[in-house]
Every structure is written in structure tokens, then in C-alpha cells.
Design an enzyme around this catalytic site. Sequence first.
Site, PDB file in Angstrom:
ATOM      1  N   SER A   1       0.832  -1.201   0.000  1.00  0.00           N
ATOM      2  CA  SER A   1       0.000   0.000   0.000  1.00  0.00           C
ATOM      3  C   SER A   1       0.861   1.244   0.000  1.00  0.00           C
ATOM      4  O   SER A   1       1.998   1.228   0.485  1.00  0.00           O
ATOM      5  CB  SER A   1      -0.882   0.024   1.259  1.00  0.00           C
ATOM      6  OG  SER A   1      -0.086   0.314   2.411  1.00  0.00           O
ATOM      7  N   ASP A   2       0.328   2.340  -0.538  1.00  0.00           N
ATOM      8  CA  ASP A   2       0.942   3.626  -0.243  1.00  0.00           C
ATOM      9  C   ASP A   2       0.756   3.860   1.255  1.00  0.00           C
ATOM     10  O   ASP A   2      -0.156   3.306   1.885  1.00  0.00           O
ATOM     11  CB  ASP A   2       0.299   4.744  -1.068  1.00  0.00           C
ATOM     12  CG  ASP A   2       1.243   5.910  -1.281  1.00  0.00           C
ATOM     13  OD1 ASP A   2       2.202   6.057  -0.487  1.00  0.00           O
ATOM     14  OD2 ASP A   2       1.049   6.689  -2.227  1.00  0.00           O
ATOM     15  N   TRP A   3       1.596   4.680   1.821  1.00  0.00           N
ATOM     16  CA  TRP A   3       1.652   4.804   3.282  1.00  0.00           C
ATOM     17  C   TRP A   3       0.339   5.355   3.841  1.00  0.00           C
ATOM     18  O   TRP A   3      -0.098   6.438   3.456  1.00  0.00           O
ATOM     19  CB  TRP A   3       2.833   5.678   3.661  1.00  0.00           C
ATOM     20  CG  TRP A   3       4.085   4.900   3.967  1.00  0.00           C
ATOM     21  CD1 TRP A   3       4.914   5.111   5.032  1.00  0.00           C
ATOM     22  CD2 TRP A   3       4.672   3.795   3.256  1.00  0.00           C
ATOM     23  NE1 TRP A   3       5.954   4.207   5.017  1.00  0.00           N
ATOM     24  CE2 TRP A   3       5.835   3.384   3.947  1.00  0.00           C
ATOM     25  CE3 TRP A   3       4.301   3.100   2.107  1.00  0.00           C
ATOM     26  CZ2 TRP A   3       6.632   2.327   3.519  1.00  0.00           C
ATOM     27  CZ3 TRP A   3       5.096   2.042   1.675  1.00  0.00           C
ATOM     28  CH2 TRP A   3       6.241   1.663   2.372  1.00  0.00           C
TER      29      TRP A   3
ATOM     30  N   ALA B   1      -2.578   4.133   3.225  1.00  0.00           N
ATOM     31  CA  ALA B   1      -3.677   4.029   2.256  1.00  0.00           C
ATOM     32  C   ALA B   1      -4.647   2.898   2.574  1.00  0.00           C
ATOM     33  O   ALA B   1      -5.811   2.955   2.179  1.00  0.00           O
ATOM     34  CB  ALA B   1      -3.128   3.846   0.842  1.00  0.00           C
TER      35      ALA B   1
END
Length: 818
Positions: free
Chosen positions: A239-241, A243
Site C-alpha cells: 500500500s501507499d503509506w 492508504a
Amino acid sequence: MARTAAGTAKTPQDQAREAVVEAALGVLGLEAKTRLLAGQDAWSLPALPEIGLRSLVMSDGPIGVRGALWTAEDPAVALPSPTALAAGWDPELARRAGALLAQEARRKGVHVLLAPTVNLHRSPLAGRHFEAYSEDPYLTGRIGTGYVRGVQSGGVGTTVKHFVANDAETDRFTVDNIVGERALRELYLAPFEAIVADARPWGVMTAYNRVNGTRMSEHGRLVNQVLRGEWGFDGVNVSDWTAARSTVAAVEGGLDIAMPGPVTVFGEALARAVREGEVEEATVDEAVRRVLRLAARVGVLEGAEPVVTEPPEQIDGEALSREIARRSFVLVRNENEVLPLPRTGTVALIGAAAREARALGGGSSTVYPARIVSPLDGLTAALPEGSLSYAVGADPDTELAVAERDFTLRAVCRDVAGKVIGTGAAPTGQIWWEDADLPEGVTRRGLHTVELTGTFTPRASGPHTFGVKGVGAFTLVVDGTTHYDGVHPSGAEDDPFEAIFAAPVPHTRAELTEGRTVEVSLTHVVARPEGAPARAVGFALAHREPQRDPEELIAEAVAAARDADTAVVVVATTERVESEGFDRKNLRLPGRQDDLVRAVAAANPRTVVVVNSGSPVELPWRDRVAAVLLSWFPGQEGGAALADVLTGAHEPGGRLPTTWGPLQDAPVTQVVPSGGELAYSEGVFIGYRAWEQAGRTPAYPFGHGLGYTDWAYESIEAEGTTVTVRVRNCGRRAGREVVQLYLAPAEADAGRPARWLAGFAGVEAAPGESVEAVVELAPRAFEIWDERAGAWTRVKGAYEVAAGRSLADRRLTTTLTV
């Protein structure tokens, strides 16, 4: 030999690693498996000694390897911006850049680089435009493929990001991008598909945004069906941080790793979901299998031979950064061959950005190089002594900046009783501490305040402005006087990185004297949820020097230009114009820089303007100056590379990877959602495709770029889909040409672009020498996505193949039929 879903053969080494992965997976219990899918901190996964798994470390890129510590104490090589790398139009150069970053990653103990960014330049207003390659999916895919191959050749994993349609920053955590399937396939997914097919990346990162109603960290159709099913991707999906928001939806949607940790939607929450029957343990096993496969590939799983057993030969980071920079510079105008500079004569260098260079963009891609060569540094070293003068002219910084120059600071940590529990270095006025960054002896739970304290020695007398960047309670003291004691409210509840990306707030103007050192202090009360430790600690002390009268500064620059044979003006954007976290409001240069250029050009007809920006800006004076050179964000060696190009030691090698033009003429600009949605109503018409469809002429077209020699296009032949173009260097010096091929259907089709980039090749030749560029056109160049059939369809018929120097400068044509 076994094969992946995409048909790529698995080597015996692949199969051996898979056997180790399966054996390790069979040993793990549910709690260990779910713990492995959640970060143990901001940048790493937990070690599992029972299976010989060491902790796997990730780091931000894409122009350097920051490492687990975001601090100037741990310097990193800073390469030019991704827009600059794409401007080189050279996948091999991108591969070499990636190989250097793998070397940097290994030096810092990093196993996975969170890069490259292959989103598209849909709108010139996108604030993170500089971190992506191009408006064209084919060029983006080619450069991204080279980059991924280079990084992974060093045994370091990549995560191609942000999957998918993360093309702007406004409301990026919540926006629902409404994208038609054809545009999604032909534009936004296309670079990812090409990189998966040609470079086999070991990871992808899913974006914050939603696509057509579904959060990307939960998008099973695009991740499980398209990425893994159709394309055969066998790597991890991180995941993006912050997200990942839903345990069940995320794991069933194909997410493998939820970052950062330790508190995420995976870990114990995922184990509980399995025990309660909400998630099948087999689904968890698939995610764990992919994480273990990544660990095996990078060499942190005992018993598995890593993909790269011996690191490649060492690369000189400074030399490569300098080479990439000069090969990325795009000379878009050069009247009367004002460049290269004559061997004799005087030069007036003008602009605040010439002295304080902006080497890189703002946001998570920021790294701290050991040195930055400014244009003033570079030209001072390259030109004869006494031939160079300097004037500020105009300062693009209209806001405060993080305190750095002339400050000596340290961080003091205290508990709630005011007792000192630790101290740490503070090379700049910016603090951003994750778990691994806390000074020795300091814990999240015990930390109450952080004081940035030290001294400041002004370089100029007058009113110095001080301020604060961050959220929460602050006390600011300068020279013994408390100037601020209050609270900064949060301006964006959904943005955990507001302390990094928000604008500094000015709080006082202190009258200081040049050379007289004063004490400064900024104390921050660390906020945290009741009963829980704080997450990240982030804030900054900001400062701005006394400001001189802009008219006086411009007058000084005009006088310097008038007295010199050539004037070189460096104009630039700032971190408050181009950065992660927000989009741009316009394409104008900040401050009085446009006025400066007009005034200097009026005083000296030999005026050269160097544009130090990562993405397009408006150049309202472009027809009044002799030369315009685009330097992007040129990395740490930018000033040295600029001297190479201006003096003619090397030619500028870049071509535009995106169209430059005024905002009022740009066909696609919208980045602000309406009702939470951002409609990609333009379909497949973005970038040059949209400019041509709208019948508008930009300032500088896609692919444009001049060198220091001339080229004649002599012949073009097509045999099947192999196109051969012969060109001759008809100038006076050796050079490199980028031969570009554009494909156009013989019969116009309103649903398709008028033409599109289908191939390119770089060639080099000595004066008078002719060379051939041979380009194989990919089958996809002749296909469209048929939304009714849900498949790629080859569009048969005749096509014009045009070879030229840019989209607008097409020299030769031939026809082929498919």
C-alpha cells in the site's frame, strides 16, 4: 520448464527459491503470517527467526535512496528528476540510473526501493508532475522498464507506483477518479503493463485514490484480475503509506503489505478476521507467499539464493548524476547560435536560483546529498577567472524556507516532567522522526516535547522572519524573546504528512545584525492519541532573510547584464510550487522573475534563460531572449552539468517528454474533484494527443529539443513493422539525435488520436557521417481497447509512419499496412 501466468519461463533458480518459500510458509502459524503482512515500523517488515527471515527494509526513491533515516546525517546521491531522466529518451541511461540506486540501496541496507513513479502527466497543474516521466504511456513504459531493470540488476526490488490513476494531489486520499475503460487501458495502465512484461518488477504500490468507485488498495479487479491474472505479475503489492483502510476488503482486493506499521489493518486485525471466518486463511497464504518470494529474491530468506549473488561493479554517482543532467537539458530556443558560449567574453549570471540551486522536488522523494553544485559554482569553475559576475536579480522564494544555512541546531527531547531523555543532531531545521529515527533513549510513550535549539549567524542586517511548519503546540524564542506561544491547527485531517507538505507560517520579524550570533529555540509539544504513543514527530523551524527592494535588485541585474557580453538568467520554481501534497494553481514563475527576464533581455540581446523547474512553466518572454534551456530539477551535479552545456564541452541532449504551453491553451487541466469525483472526461486525449485534437499550437511540442549540430533526414523504409531511418550529421560537431516515429491511421478516426509515438532510437554521428536508426514497432501500437469486447483489437489498414525531430517537426514519411 515451468512458466508464469504471463508465459515467462521460470528458471531452475526461480523454482529453487519457490521451494524454499513453500517450506517456510508451511512452518508459519496464523499470527506470524499476518504479522509479516504489516510493517513493524515505518520502513520495514518484521524478522521471523523461526524460518530464517531477516527484516526487509524499504526506502523512498526515485532520484535517490533516502534510507530508513530521513536526515542530512545520512547523505544520498541525488540524481536529476524523473522528468529529466525521461527527457534523455534513453532506456539504457535509465537502466544505469537504476543500477546506481541499487548500489546506494545496498550501501544503506535497503532491500526495496519505492519507485519508479509511472503515472502520467495528465494535467500540467499536477504538483507531483516532476516525479513522473511523461505524458506519453509508451515513453513512460520504456524509461520505466530501463529503470526497473537497472535497480533489480543490483539485487534490489522495485515497487512500480502508483497503481493506478494517481495523476494529481488534490484530495488524493479520498478522490474517486472516474476513468473510462479504454483510457484506463490505453493510457494509465499501459506503462505498468509494459514494465511488468519487459522488466518483471518485484513489486507494485497501489495508490491512495479510488478508481471508478473502488479504493485502489482494495481494487480486486485491477489487481487480481488485470495485474496478476492478465499480465502474470508475481510480485508483492504494497500500500501507499496509510492508504489501507479495510482489513477484509484490502486482503481480498489483492493487497499484500499494509504500511506503515506497527498499527495497520493487517497484523492482529487480519488474524482476527480469519478466526472469525471473514477471510479465508488461503487468501492470507497467497499474500505471505508473495512477500516471502520478495524476501528470497533480495536475499533475506535463509536457504534461498538471491537473484543477484554478486553486486555489479561500482558506479561513480557524481559522474553519472552529472551525465544524466547534461543529457536531460532541453535547448528549446537558440537564436543566432548564442550557445554554446564563446571561448572569450564576459558572462553575467543572474538569479537567486543560480546561487541557491533547486536540485530536486519537494515531498517524499527528497534526499539529502553530500553536496549540491549550483550554477554559480559550476560556471565559476568552468570560466576564466574574472569573466563571470553575479547578481541576485529576483528571488523566487516568496515564503519562508526550512532553517538551514547559517543555523547550528540540535534536538533536545524531554518527558512530561521536563526531564531531558535524549538529544539528537539536527543538520537542518526539519524534524521528521519515525520509530527508527528517535534519539537513543527516547521512546514514543515517554516523549513529551522536542526542542530545536542552537544559534543563528545572519549574513545580512535587517528584519529576519521566523516561523513554524507543522501541527500542534509551539513556542518560538529568538535572541531571548518569546515571539510565539500557541497552537497550529490541522488544515487537512486526512493528510498524515501535513507537517512535511504544509506551508510554513510566519510568526515574527526580528531585527538582527550581520555577523552577530543569536540563540534560537523552537519547542514542540508532541501530540498523541490518549493512552497511545505518538506516530511520527514532524515539524520545522522556518526562516527568511531580510528582503531588499525588488526594483533595486532588478536594476542591479540589468546593470550587470549591460556590462557583460552574455547574460545568463536562472529562473526557478520553489518547493511551494512543485511538491508532493498539493497541486499547482497556475504555471507562472513565482516572484518577480518574469519581470527580471524582460528587463535583462532589453538590456542585452544575448540573454540566455535557464529554467530550473521539474515541469512546465509559462515563458511569456520566450520570443524576446536569445536562448532558453530547460534544466528540470538537475540533481546534485546540476551546476557542473550546466557549465558543461553552456560552454559547449557537451551538447544538451534532452527532448521534451511532455508538451509545454500556456495554461490558458492547455486542453486538459482539471485536478480539483467535484463532489468527491474527478472525471477523466477527455478519454484518451491527453498531452500532445489533446493539443492536436483541439487544434492548438503549444509553446514547445512534445519531442522538441535542439543540439549543437544539424541533422538531415535522408531516407525511411518500412519492412513489415521494422522501420529504418537514415540521418546525416550535417553540422560542424559530433552529436546525438533522437529519431522519433509517429504513427497515424491513413483514414482519420475521430475516436483515435491523430497520431501517437510508436518508437524512437538515439543515434550518434561525427560531422558529415550518416547513421541508421532501426526501430521495431510494437504490436500494441496498432491496437485499441474494445470496450464492448473487453479485449485488445488490432485495427487493420494503412498507417503513415512519420520520422522526425519532434511531433511537429516530422521530416520523412512512409506507409505500412497491417
